[in-house]
Write a protein that holds these residues in place. Structure first.
Motif, PDB file in Angstrom:
ATOM      1  N   GLY A   4     -10.713   5.014 -31.196  1.00  0.00           N
ATOM      2  CA  GLY A   4     -10.305   6.371 -30.847  1.00  0.00           C
ATOM      3  C   GLY A   4      -8.841   6.580 -31.181  1.00  0.00           C
ATOM      4  O   GLY A   4      -8.224   5.774 -31.896  1.00  0.00           O
ATOM      5  N   SER A   5      -8.272   7.633 -30.645  1.00  0.00           N
ATOM      6  CA  SER A   5      -6.900   7.996 -31.003  1.00  0.00           C
ATOM      7  C   SER A   5      -5.897   6.894 -30.686  1.00  0.00           C
ATOM      8  O   SER A   5      -5.046   6.556 -31.513  1.00  0.00           O
ATOM      9  CB  SER A   5      -6.510   9.282 -30.265  1.00  0.00           C
ATOM     10  N   GLY A   6      -5.991   6.327 -29.486  1.00  0.00           N
ATOM     11  CA  GLY A   6      -5.058   5.275 -29.103  1.00  0.00           C
ATOM     12  C   GLY A   6      -5.275   3.998 -29.879  1.00  0.00           C
ATOM     13  O   GLY A   6      -4.317   3.350 -30.342  1.00  0.00           O
ATOM     14  N   GLY A   7      -6.532   3.599 -30.049  1.00  0.00           N
ATOM     15  CA  GLY A   7      -6.836   2.369 -30.765  1.00  0.00           C
ATOM     16  C   GLY A   7      -6.461   2.439 -32.228  1.00  0.00           C
ATOM     17  O   GLY A   7      -5.941   1.474 -32.806  1.00  0.00           O
ATOM     18  N   VAL A   8      -6.720   3.592 -32.857  1.00  0.00           N
ATOM     19  CA  VAL A   8      -6.375   3.750 -34.264  1.00  0.00           C
ATOM     20  C   VAL A   8      -4.875   3.697 -34.464  1.00  0.00           C
ATOM     21  O   VAL A   8      -4.375   3.020 -35.369  1.00  0.00           O
ATOM     22  CB  VAL A   8      -6.953   5.074 -34.818  1.00  0.00           C
ATOM     23  N   ARG A   9      -4.112   4.409 -33.616  1.00  0.00           N
ATOM     24  CA  ARG A   9      -2.660   4.396 -33.774  1.00  0.00           C
ATOM     25  C   ARG A   9      -2.090   2.991 -33.565  1.00  0.00           C
ATOM     26  O   ARG A   9      -1.272   2.522 -34.361  1.00  0.00           O
ATOM     27  CB  ARG A   9      -2.014   5.379 -32.794  1.00  0.00           C
ATOM     28  N   ALA A  10      -2.523   2.319 -32.509  1.00  0.00           N
ATOM     29  CA  ALA A  10      -2.008   0.971 -32.244  1.00  0.00           C
ATOM     30  C   ALA A  10      -2.350   0.029 -33.392  1.00  0.00           C
ATOM     31  O   ALA A  10      -1.524  -0.796 -33.800  1.00  0.00           O
ATOM     32  CB  ALA A  10      -2.582   0.442 -30.933  1.00  0.00           C
ATOM     33  N   SER A  11      -3.552   0.154 -33.931  1.00  0.00           N
ATOM     34  CA  SER A  11      -4.004  -0.758 -34.981  1.00  0.00           C
ATOM     35  C   SER A  11      -3.250  -0.548 -36.281  1.00  0.00           C
ATOM     36  O   SER A  11      -2.770  -1.494 -36.905  1.00  0.00           O
ATOM     37  CB  SER A  11      -5.513  -0.576 -35.210  1.00  0.00           C
ATOM     38  N   ARG A  12      -3.135   0.689 -36.711  1.00  0.00           N
ATOM     39  CA  ARG A  12      -2.508   0.929 -38.012  1.00  0.00           C
ATOM     40  C   ARG A  12      -1.000   0.676 -37.965  1.00  0.00           C
ATOM     41  O   ARG A  12      -0.426   0.182 -38.934  1.00  0.00           O
ATOM     42  CB  ARG A  12      -2.816   2.324 -38.531  1.00  0.00           C
ATOM     43  N   VAL A  13      -0.357   0.981 -36.841  1.00  0.00           N
ATOM     44  CA  VAL A  13       1.080   0.713 -36.732  1.00  0.00           C
ATOM     45  C   VAL A  13       1.329  -0.791 -36.641  1.00  0.00           C
ATOM     46  O   VAL A  13       2.275  -1.316 -37.241  1.00  0.00           O
ATOM     47  CB  VAL A  13       1.688   1.449 -35.525  1.00  0.00           C
ATOM     48  N   SER A  14       0.467  -1.511 -35.917  1.00  0.00           N
ATOM     49  CA  SER A  14       0.589  -2.973 -35.847  1.00  0.00           C
ATOM     50  C   SER A  14       0.436  -3.577 -37.231  1.00  0.00           C
ATOM     51  O   SER A  14       1.187  -4.491 -37.625  1.00  0.00           O
ATOM     52  CB  SER A  14      -0.464  -3.544 -34.897  1.00  0.00           C
ATOM     53  N   ALA A  15      -0.535  -3.080 -37.994  1.00  0.00           N
ATOM     54  CA  ALA A  15      -0.723  -3.577 -39.357  1.00  0.00           C
ATOM     55  C   ALA A  15       0.489  -3.270 -40.226  1.00  0.00           C
ATOM     56  O   ALA A  15       0.906  -4.087 -41.056  1.00  0.00           O
ATOM     57  CB  ALA A  15      -1.983  -2.962 -39.965  1.00  0.00           C
ATOM     58  N   ALA A  16       1.076  -2.089 -40.038  1.00  0.00           N
ATOM     59  CA  ALA A  16       2.277  -1.729 -40.788  1.00  0.00           C
ATOM     60  C   ALA A  16       3.445  -2.642 -40.447  1.00  0.00           C
ATOM     61  O   ALA A  16       4.327  -2.878 -41.286  1.00  0.00           O
ATOM     62  CB  ALA A  16       2.642  -0.275 -40.521  1.00  0.00           C
ATOM     63  N   HIS A  17       3.438  -3.161 -39.219  1.00  0.00           N
ATOM     64  CA  HIS A  17       4.478  -4.125 -38.811  1.00  0.00           C
ATOM     65  C   HIS A  17       4.205  -5.524 -39.368  1.00  0.00           C
ATOM     66  O   HIS A  17       5.006  -6.436 -39.159  1.00  0.00           O
ATOM     67  CB  HIS A  17       4.563  -4.199 -37.287  1.00  0.00           C
ATOM     68  N   GLY A  18       3.076  -5.720 -40.030  1.00  0.00           N
ATOM     69  CA  GLY A  18       2.755  -7.005 -40.633  1.00  0.00           C
ATOM     70  C   GLY A  18       1.695  -7.809 -39.929  1.00  0.00           C
ATOM     71  O   GLY A  18       1.376  -8.929 -40.352  1.00  0.00           O
TER      72      GLY A  18
END
Length: 448
Positions: free
Chosen positions: A14-28
């Motif tokens: 959902g909205s929270g899970g998607v944001r946390a996941s993609r930003v975490s991936a962007a952090h490496g």
């Protein structure tokens, strides 16, 4: 350091899970998301996005009427529910694709399965696969609550409302919150006879009293009926397919559909959380600290499943903060102070900060400024509906502690006003700002 399959494993896209996941991936970070239904969660698939589209569609009923006084002749106008429904569902699919693409573009692995936590760093998928993760994120959201009464299986929730094969001629909506009032406005504008039943005598508890009273007054004028202090006794399906609803303090009512809008329950059943030591609250919500961490250091939660503030932008902010904390070397706690909110009723209402009652209880001395006016468009259209804007200030400092409004485009206006309230601006700051004329928003800087 132990080896894990993933740095972050998120349950729920959902909205929270998607944001946390993609930003975490962007952090490496190496990230996977398990989603058993569709990417996008409640907001995109069965919540605020399709609902707002229905609100737009419903509002044309009034716009077509008002157009006559603006010189337009609209002949043979008719409404097609199936056309609106299908356009909305098609756009939901389009947005779901964009969410999926965003995750894939940032390197997040999407696993189309249900997942269950089986250890502090372990997740078991529905097919039996066991994976490990340095951090586990619970972002499974919430679901509509269905009252436990005889015949409750004959009712629907907001989940099913977007998929109806036909508009109900008579619809009973249970609940007094924002979902109930939004769907009441939608169905009423589209031609259904709408009745709201509520266990108490108050709609939209927690919103400013003046604003919610104005919505009640306008809703009654529009033809929406209300049954207060009503509890379900039962729902009986009759031979012709209609539903006979029995309730306390009111006569039985025959309708074609019952929509339950009686709150939302955190989705934590069957996730194995209590078994691994995660603390759950009375409603099943995941208990977290201000950084989103549970009683287990490696397990976190964001969004509606924590039952703090059940709003999509809050879940997104919490997801961003968690990713920055875990993988961005920037410990961040999402602020739940001064969160603006809107009800996309007919007309819409919005608010930020303290209500008048809250302010008087907490501050003692307050000054309240009101603007009660008839929007220009309504005047020319011959519509008697009035807007109401309310500003609440600390009488000592002049600081604005709350703004609340009901009227056309109230949520759009409120977004900018919320920045000012969050920043701690005063009534003098607003008074010193030149108005944009003629607008409804100018009332915010003209109150005396």
């Amino acid at each position: 350091m132990p080896e894990y399959d993933y740095d972050l494993f998120t349950i729920g896209a959902g909205s929270g899970g998607v944001r946390a996941s993609r930003v975490s991936a962007a952090h490496g970070a190496k990230v996977a998301v398990a989603e058993e239904y569709r990417v996008g969660g409640t907001c995109v698939i069965r919540g605020c996005v399709p609902k707002k589209m229905l609100v737009y569609g419903a509002h044309f009923a009034e716009d077509l009427q008002d157009a006559r006084n603006f010189g337009w002749t609209v002949e043979n106008a008719r409404f097609d529910w199936i056309a609106l429904r299908d356009h909305v569902l098609n756009d939901v699919t389009r947005i779901e694709g964009l969410y999926t693409q965003t995750l894939e573009n940032t390197g997040v692995e999407i696993i189309q399965q249900r997942a269950r936590v089986t250890g502090p760093n372990e997740v078991t998928l529905a097919d039996g696969t066991v994976v490990t993760a340095r951090h586990i994120l619970i972002a499974t959201g919430a679901r509509p609550h269905v009252p436990d009464c005889p015949g409750h299986e004959h009712g629907i929730t907001s989940n099913e409302a977007f998929h109806l094969d036909a508009l109900p001629r008579r619809v009973l909506i249970a609940g007094g919150g924002y979902i109930a009032n939004e769907f009441a406005g939608i169905f009423n504008e589209l031609g259904s006879k709408v009745t709201i039943i509520n266990r108490s005598d108050t709609i939209l508890r927690g919103y400013d009293e003046s604003i919610r009273d104005r919505l009640l007054q306008i809703s009654l004028t529009k033809g929406i009926a209300f049954c207060f202090n009503a509890d379900f006794r039962g729902i009986e399906k009759q031979a012709d397919g209609s539903l006979l609803v029995s309730m306390t303090n009111h006569d039985p009512m025959e309708v074609d559909a019952v929509l339950f809008a009686t709150g939302r329950v955190p989705n934590t059943e069957g996730l194995g959380l209590a078994e691994v030591g995660v603390e759950l609250g009375k409603r099943g919500e995941v208990v977290v600290d201000r950084f989103g961490k549970t009683a287990i250091d490696s397990i976190h939660a964001v969004g509606d499943v924590t039952d703090r503030v059940q709003l999509t932008p809050v879940a997104i902010r919490e997801g961003q903060a968690l990713a920055d904390t875990l993988f961005g070397n920037k410990p961040t706690a999402a602020s739940h102070d001064c969160v603006p909110a809107a009800v996309f009723s007919h007309p819409p209402m919005a608010g930020v900060g303290m209500t008048e009652a809250d302010a008087r209880n907490k501050l003692g001395g307050v000054k309240v400024y009101l603007s009660d006016f008839r929007p220009m468009k309504n005047v020319l259209a011959g519509r008697n509906e009035r807007a109401l804007y309310k500003m609440i200030c600390d009488s000592n400092s002049g600081k604005i502690v709350g703004i609340h409004m009901i009227g056309p485009d109230a949520p759009e206006i409120m977004q900018a006003a919320a920045v000012a309230v969050k920043a701690g601006l005063t009534k003098d700051d607003f008074d010193a700002t030149i108005a944009i004329h003629p607008t409804m928003a100018e009332e915010l800087v003209l109150m005396r």
